[in-house]
Motif scaffolding. Structure first.
Motif, PDB file in Angstrom:
ATOM      1  N   ILE A 110       0.864  -1.188   0.000  1.00 19.65           N
ATOM      2  CA  ILE A 110       0.000   0.000   0.000  1.00 19.65           C
ATOM      3  C   ILE A 110       0.897   1.234   0.000  1.00 19.65           C
ATOM      4  N   TRP A 113       1.053   9.018  -1.052  1.00 16.15           N
ATOM      5  CA  TRP A 113       0.928   9.868  -2.233  1.00 16.15           C
ATOM      6  C   TRP A 113       2.130  10.758  -2.516  1.00 16.15           C
ATOM      7  N   LEU A 119       7.354   5.184  -3.686  1.00 23.91           N
ATOM      8  CA  LEU A 119       6.813   4.479  -2.519  1.00 23.91           C
ATOM      9  C   LEU A 119       5.951   3.287  -2.907  1.00 23.91           C
ATOM     10  N   GLY A 168      -9.386   3.943  -2.740  1.00 26.85           N
ATOM     11  CA  GLY A 168      -9.096   4.669  -1.502  1.00 26.85           C
ATOM     12  C   GLY A 168      -9.404   3.832  -0.281  1.00 26.85           C
ATOM     13  N   PHE A 185       3.216  -1.404   4.189  1.00 28.31           N
ATOM     14  CA  PHE A 185       2.415  -0.173   4.156  1.00 28.31           C
ATOM     15  C   PHE A 185       3.294   1.064   4.302  1.00 28.31           C
ATOM     16  N   VAL A 191      -3.138   5.600  10.227  1.00 30.65           N
ATOM     17  CA  VAL A 191      -3.589   4.547   9.304  1.00 30.65           C
ATOM     18  C   VAL A 191      -2.725   3.291   9.490  1.00 30.65           C
ATOM     19  N   ILE A 195      -3.875  -0.702   9.708  1.00 32.59           N
ATOM     20  CA  ILE A 195      -3.278  -1.782   8.906  1.00 32.59           C
ATOM     21  C   ILE A 195      -2.765  -2.902   9.835  1.00 32.59           C
ATOM     22  N   LEU A 210       6.129   4.696   8.383  1.00 33.53           N
ATOM     23  CA  LEU A 210       5.197   5.749   8.813  1.00 33.53           C
ATOM     24  C   LEU A 210       5.893   7.118   8.881  1.00 33.53           C
ATOM     25  N   GLY A 212       6.042  11.185  11.169  1.00 36.98           N
ATOM     26  CA  GLY A 212       6.284  11.759  12.492  1.00 36.98           C
ATOM     27  C   GLY A 212       7.015  13.085  12.376  1.00 36.98           C
ATOM     28  N   CYS A 243       8.426  12.449   3.970  1.00 33.58           N
ATOM     29  CA  CYS A 243       8.335  11.830   5.305  1.00 33.58           C
ATOM     30  C   CYS A 243       9.558  12.116   6.163  1.00 33.58           C
ATOM     31  N   PHE A 333       4.359  18.209   7.310  1.00 30.80           N
ATOM     32  CA  PHE A 333       4.187  17.681   5.959  1.00 30.80           C
ATOM     33  C   PHE A 333       3.832  18.776   4.949  1.00 30.80           C
TER      34      PHE A 333
HETATM   35  P1  NAD Z   1      -2.268   7.870   4.554  1.00 42.45           P
HETATM   36  O1  NAD Z   1      -1.966   7.062   5.758  1.00 42.45           O
HETATM   37  O2  NAD Z   1      -3.406   8.793   4.593  1.00 42.45           O
HETATM   38  O3  NAD Z   1      -2.510   6.914   3.281  1.00 42.45           O
HETATM   39  C1  NAD Z   1      -1.612   5.885   2.909  1.00 42.45           C
HETATM   40  C2  NAD Z   1      -2.373   4.789   2.190  1.00 42.45           C
HETATM   41  O4  NAD Z   1      -3.351   4.242   3.062  1.00 42.45           O
HETATM   42  C3  NAD Z   1      -3.109   5.244   0.943  1.00 42.45           C
HETATM   43  O5  NAD Z   1      -2.897   4.291  -0.065  1.00 42.45           O
HETATM   44  C4  NAD Z   1      -4.553   5.308   1.367  1.00 42.45           C
HETATM   45  O6  NAD Z   1      -5.444   4.994   0.328  1.00 42.45           O
HETATM   46  C5  NAD Z   1      -4.648   4.261   2.463  1.00 42.45           C
HETATM   47  N1  NAD Z   1      -5.600   4.627   3.518  1.00 42.45           N
HETATM   48  C6  NAD Z   1      -5.886   5.870   3.988  1.00 42.45           C
HETATM   49  N2  NAD Z   1      -6.794   5.798   4.987  1.00 42.45           N
HETATM   50  C7  NAD Z   1      -7.083   4.489   5.153  1.00 42.45           C
HETATM   51  C8  NAD Z   1      -7.954   3.771   6.026  1.00 42.45           C
HETATM   52  N3  NAD Z   1      -8.716   4.388   6.911  1.00 42.45           N
HETATM   53  N4  NAD Z   1      -8.000   2.426   5.910  1.00 42.45           N
HETATM   54  C9  NAD Z   1      -7.238   1.777   5.016  1.00 42.45           C
HETATM   55  N5  NAD Z   1      -6.393   2.403   4.158  1.00 42.45           N
HETATM   56  C10 NAD Z   1      -6.317   3.741   4.209  1.00 42.45           C
HETATM   57  O7  NAD Z   1      -0.883   8.614   4.212  1.00 42.45           O
HETATM   58  P2  NAD Z   1      -0.595   9.659   3.054  1.00 42.45           P
HETATM   59  O8  NAD Z   1      -1.363  10.899   3.326  1.00 42.45           O
HETATM   60  O9  NAD Z   1      -0.728   9.011   1.730  1.00 42.45           O
HETATM   61  O10 NAD Z   1       0.952   9.925   3.277  1.00 42.45           O
HETATM   62  C11 NAD Z   1       1.436  10.817   4.219  1.00 42.45           C
HETATM   63  C12 NAD Z   1       1.989  10.110   5.433  1.00 42.45           C
HETATM   64  O11 NAD Z   1       2.843   9.039   5.046  1.00 42.45           O
HETATM   65  C13 NAD Z   1       2.859  11.016   6.273  1.00 42.45           C
HETATM   66  O12 NAD Z   1       2.620  10.744   7.624  1.00 42.45           O
HETATM   67  C14 NAD Z   1       4.271  10.605   5.904  1.00 42.45           C
HETATM   68  O13 NAD Z   1       5.230  10.894   6.878  1.00 42.45           O
HETATM   69  C15 NAD Z   1       4.102   9.156   5.697  1.00 42.45           C
HETATM   70  N6  NAD Z   1       5.138   8.646   4.807  1.00 42.45           N
HETATM   71  C16 NAD Z   1       6.050   7.784   5.296  1.00 42.45           C
HETATM   72  C17 NAD Z   1       7.055   7.328   4.487  1.00 42.45           C
HETATM   73  C18 NAD Z   1       8.108   6.389   4.986  1.00 42.45           C
HETATM   74  O14 NAD Z   1       8.824   5.845   4.157  1.00 42.45           O
HETATM   75  N7  NAD Z   1       8.241   6.179   6.269  1.00 42.45           N
HETATM   76  C19 NAD Z   1       7.116   7.746   3.156  1.00 42.45           C
HETATM   77  C20 NAD Z   1       6.150   8.627   2.706  1.00 42.45           C
HETATM   78  C21 NAD Z   1       5.150   9.059   3.526  1.00 42.45           C
END
Ligand code: NAD
Length: 455
Positions: A110, A113, A119, A168, A185, A191, A195, A210, A212, A243, A333
């Motif tokens: 998963i 964006w 990713l 979504g 993920f 979120v 998961i 994730l 932070g 991130c 962010f």
């Molecule tokens: P998000 O958690 O909103 O979404 C991520 C994925 O989860 C998407 O594919 C979305 O469709 C799905 N999703 C969203 N809500 C859901 C739910 N309730 N149930 C099941 N699936 C769901 O994250 P985002 O807005 O896409 O990305 C931003 C976040 O990701 C920031 O916190 C950022 O720091 C983090 N991030 C981490 C890394 C890393 O490598 N550690 C990289 C990029 C982004």
């Protein structure tokens, strides 16, 4: 095809053992690279239409990493996938001991964006290189990039092996009801918890990448000008929607004034704008409104201009910020950089330590004792000394968070580990059979066993 059927077909395909063949895996990696290369122009167009991300930024921060990851797996997979001999303990002799890396099975990936290609496709590379099948669910938010990835994969690979499912929350929730062998993920910590809970129902192993609040600590004994330059670049790349971007800066009170001037100078020098192809839009209106709420006008040191129509927020520095300010509650962010000064480094360290463990931390100092103290005292996913974000470019460094910022790692060999199981084997001949472990249990046997088991 419904999700049940997709997973059933992939399970059958995995159980046919075809993906376990290293030659097959390398062939798929070569194919994936050539398909991505063939789609490059379409990938640039899609991401530009989603949030004005330029070809320069897309190549340097996404596609180049994917190509590197593919090349590294192609070169090193024959060695990584080999069974490995290890020492046998005395009690088991005569025998051979070895470890067989094996794929996990059907993997759900998963994506988030903010770097939509990287990713999604970087974990895909690790998963298929390790011999798994893949269901990829990219983020739905940049809709053009999601659509182009679906086309790229679904028109070139068979769905039993690899498929992109778009959607979504609704679609992801349905997908999570299936029984996967691994869930990888990338996304937000809230979120991530959803998961993890869904995975727990089937005891499915997870990697959670994730986010932070990642701090940067700027001490008085560092090159302030270079530090400011590197931090400005890291913070405003992708308009702060990274991130591992430095979320906020903790700077020694003694050098704060001078440091702020350098920050401002570099923002000016770098001339951030869509026209210069070095700045991107805020991904959507929801995030635009969320971000402008974080700008306390009284605390703007530089920037602060916003344009809803263009989803533009200028690189903004906030000063005299405290940990009680709204901007310090959650991961920013976006292109807003709070600067907090400290007079006591130990106090600054405690402020970080009593908050959720960050994904990254950046330490700017030329003082070796301070560097070592900070590296020892603060727990975080990964980071850099006298730089920011560049640790992600070295695939020899496992990438991942800790605690609230994630669980597990990937990139390079760490990605192979994330998508493999390591099967441990004792392999014995029949020609010698010491009877020590078999009944009847005697004092003499126990004495011998005690001696041998210590060795
Ligand atoms: P998000 O958690 O909103 O979404 C991520 C994925 O989860 C998407 O594919 C979305 O469709 C799905 N999703 C969203 N809500 C859901 C739910 N309730 N149930 C099941 N699936 C769901 O994250 P985002 O807005 O896409 O990305 C931003 C976040 O990701 C920031 O916190 C950022 O720091 C983090 N991030 C981490 C890394 C890393 O490598 N550690 C990289 C990029 C982004």
């Amino acid at each position: 095809m419904n999700y049940n059927e997709i997973v059933k077909n992939q399970t059958d395909y995995f159980n046919s053992n075809q993906t376990k063949d290293v030659v097959f895996r390398i062939k798929q990696l070569v194919k994936l690279k050539s398909v991505v290369m063939g789609y490059e122009m379409a990938l640039y167009e899609a991401i530009y239409s989603d949030f004005k991300k330029s070809e320069f930024d897309t190549y340097t921060t996404e596609l180049s990493f994917i190509y590197h990851e593919i090349d590294e797996f192609i070169n090193k997979l024959p060695k990584w996938a080999k069974r490995r001999r290890t020492k046998t303990n005395l009690i088991n002799l005569p025998a051979r001991s070895y470890i067989i890396p094996e794929p996990l099975g059907v993997c759900l990936i998963i994506g988030a964006w903010n770097y939509p290609y990287l990713l999604s496709l970087s974990p895909v590379v690790a998963a298929i290189a390790s011999g798994n099948t893949v269901v990829l669910k990219p983020s739905e938010i940049p809709s053009a990039t999601s659509a182009i990835m679906a086309k790229l994969i679904n028109e070139n690979f068979s769905p039993e092996f690899m498929i992109v499912v778009e959607g979504g929350i609704l679609e992801t929730t349905e997908l999570l009801k299936q029984n996967f062998d691994k869930i990888f993920f990338t996304g937000s910590s809230p979120v991530g918890k959803i998961i993890y809970q869904a995975a727990a129902k089937n005891l499915t192993p997870v990697t959670l990448e994730l986010g932070g609040k990642s701090p940067a600590l700027v001490t008085m004994n560092c090159n302030l000008k270079e530090s400011a330059k590197r931090l400005v670049w890291a913070k405003f790349l992708n308009s702060g929607q990274t991130c591992i971007a430095p979320d906020y800066i903790l700077v020694d009170e003694a050098v704060k004034k001078e440091f702020l001037i350098h920050l401002k100078d570099y923002i000016r020098k770098f001339e951030y704008s869509f026209e210069n192809n070095n700045y991107v839009q805020i991904i959507n209106e929801r995030n635009f409104y969320r971000l402008i709420e974080l700008i306390d006008k009284k605390k703007i040191y530089y920037g602060g201009e916003v344009d809803l129509q263009k989803r533009y927020i200028a690189p903004t520095i906030l000063t005299d910020v405290t940990f009680d300010d709204k901007v310090m509650e959650d991961e920013i962010f976006g292109p807003i950089l709070p600067v907090i000064s400290y007079s006591d480094l130990n106090h600054a360290i405690l402020e970080i330590k009593y908050r959720p463990k960050p994904l990254a931390c950046y330490i700017f100092t030329n003082d070796i004792a301070i560097k070592n103290k900070l590296l020892k005292d603060i727990s975080f996913g990964g980071g850099a000394v006298n730089d920011a974000m560049m640790h992600i470019t070295n695939s020899n460094l496992p990438f991942g968070g800790i605690g609230n910022s994630g669980l597990g790692n990937y990139h390079g060999y760490a990605g192979f580990i994330a998508f493999s199981h390591f099967k441990s084997i004792i392999d014995k001949p029949f020609w010698l059979e010491p009877n020590l472990r078999y009944p009847p249990n005697t004092e003499k046997k126990l004495t011998w066993l005690k001696r041998l088991m210590r060795l």
